[in-house]
Design a protein around this motif. Structure first.
Motif, mmCIF file in Angstrom:
data_model
loop_
_atom_site.group_PDB
_atom_site.id
_atom_site.type_symbol
_atom_site.label_atom_id
_atom_site.label_comp_id
_atom_site.label_asym_id
_atom_site.label_seq_id
_atom_site.Cartn_x
_atom_site.Cartn_y
_atom_site.Cartn_z
ATOM 1 N N LYS A 105 27.591 9.487 46.979
ATOM 2 C CA LYS A 105 27.276 8.723 48.183
ATOM 3 C C LYS A 105 25.917 9.170 48.710
ATOM 4 O O LYS A 105 25.581 10.351 48.634
ATOM 5 N N GLN A 124 26.308 -3.297 41.603
ATOM 6 C CA GLN A 124 26.974 -3.464 42.893
ATOM 7 C C GLN A 124 27.922 -2.293 43.106
ATOM 8 O O GLN A 124 28.474 -1.748 42.146
ATOM 9 N N ILE A 125 28.099 -1.937 44.371
ATOM 10 C CA ILE A 125 29.107 -0.937 44.705
ATOM 11 C C ILE A 125 30.445 -1.659 44.686
ATOM 12 O O ILE A 125 30.632 -2.667 45.360
ATOM 13 N N LEU A 126 31.363 -1.159 43.868
ATOM 14 C CA LEU A 126 32.678 -1.781 43.770
ATOM 15 C C LEU A 126 33.574 -1.229 44.873
ATOM 16 O O LEU A 126 33.447 -0.081 45.280
ATOM 17 N N ASP A 127 34.461 -2.044 45.335
ATOM 18 C CA ASP A 127 35.263 -1.724 46.517
ATOM 19 C C ASP A 127 36.482 -0.876 46.154
ATOM 20 O O ASP A 127 37.609 -1.363 46.115
ATOM 21 N N TYR A 128 36.228 0.392 45.837
ATOM 22 C CA TYR A 128 37.291 1.338 45.532
ATOM 23 C C TYR A 128 37.019 2.626 46.303
ATOM 24 O O TYR A 128 35.881 3.084 46.358
ATOM 25 N N LYS A 129 38.065 3.197 46.856
ATOM 26 C CA LYS A 129 37.930 4.536 47.411
ATOM 27 C C LYS A 129 38.068 5.476 46.222
ATOM 28 O O LYS A 129 39.069 5.427 45.495
ATOM 29 N N TYR A 130 37.064 6.314 45.985
ATOM 30 C CA TYR A 130 37.039 7.082 44.758
ATOM 31 C C TYR A 130 36.555 8.497 44.995
ATOM 32 O O TYR A 130 35.591 8.728 45.727
ATOM 33 N N TYR A 145 30.799 6.702 44.909
ATOM 34 C CA TYR A 145 30.949 5.261 44.767
ATOM 35 C C TYR A 145 31.172 4.948 43.292
ATOM 36 O O TYR A 145 30.618 5.609 42.420
ATOM 37 N N GLN A 152 32.798 -7.872 37.354
ATOM 38 C CA GLN A 152 33.626 -8.616 38.298
ATOM 39 C C GLN A 152 35.084 -8.709 37.888
ATOM 40 O O GLN A 152 35.972 -8.773 38.723
#
Length: 154
Positions: A105, A124-130, A145, A152
Motif C-alpha cells: 500500500k 487496476q487495484i482489485l477489490d480484495y482485502k489482502y 493491494y 476482470q
C-alpha cells in the motif's frame, strides 16, 4: 527485450539482487527460493535487453493455466527511470493471459511512485482485502493491494 531463465549457476547473483531490492518480509529465504525454482509453474528470469546487449533486471512469476501471478520484478538500480520497466512489462502483457500481483500500500514516495507505474500501464487495484502471508513461518502479515491486468474474470 526477452526473458532468460536463470540457471543454477546464476542463482546466487539473482538472490543477491533480490535481497537488495526486497525487504526480508517480502521474499523467501535463499533455500526456499531455490526449492521453488524446480516447480514447473515458477519462473525466475533475467530481463535481457537486445538493445543494450545485457541483462537489465529480473522477474519471477508463476505461470498457471488461467493466469500469471507476478511475484518479484525489478529493473537494476542504475537503469531505472529510463522506460525499460514499462517497455518490458507492456510487451510481457501482450500474451493476453490475465496477470495479477501484489503491491504494498502506498505510504511513502517510493511506494506511491510504484503504484503510479502500474496504474499507468493499465493495472487496476482489485477489490480484495489482502495480507501477504509470511514467507518465514511467522504470524507477520503485510497489508497489500492485489493488482490485476486483464483480470476482470478472475
Amino acid at each position: 527485450m526477452e526473458l532468460k531463465r536463470i540457471t543454477k549457476n546464476e542463482f546466487a547473483k539473482y538472490y543477491d539482487l533480490l535481497e537488495k531490492d526486497f525487504i526480508f518480509e517480502e521474499r523467501r529465504t535463499k533455500e526456499n527460493e531455490l526449492k521453488c525454482i524446480s516447480n514447473k509453474y515458477f519462473n525466475v528470469c533475467f530481463i535481457f535487453s537486445k538493445e543494450l546487449n545485457k541483462n537489465i533486471g529480473y522477474f519471477s512469476y508463476w505461470d498457471f493455466d488461467e493466469f500469471i501471478f507476478g511475484e518479484h520484478f525489478a529493473i537494476f538500480e542504475e537503469l531505472r527511470n529510463k522506460g525499460y520497466g514499462i517497455k518490458f512489462l507492456t510487451n510481457f502483457l501482450l500474451n493476453g493471459k490475465p496477470f495479477i500481483g501484489e503491491i504494498e500500500k502506498p505510504v511513502d514516495t517510493i511506494s506511491k511512485k510504484r503504484l503510479k507505474f502500474y496504474k499507468n500501464i493499465g493495472f487496476q487495484i482489485l477489490d480484495y482485502k489482502y495480507f501477504q502471508p509470511s514467507y518465514h513461518n511467522s504470524n507477520d502479515k503485510i497489508p497489500m493491494y492485489i493488482i490485476g491486468y486483464n483480470a476482470q474474470n478472475l
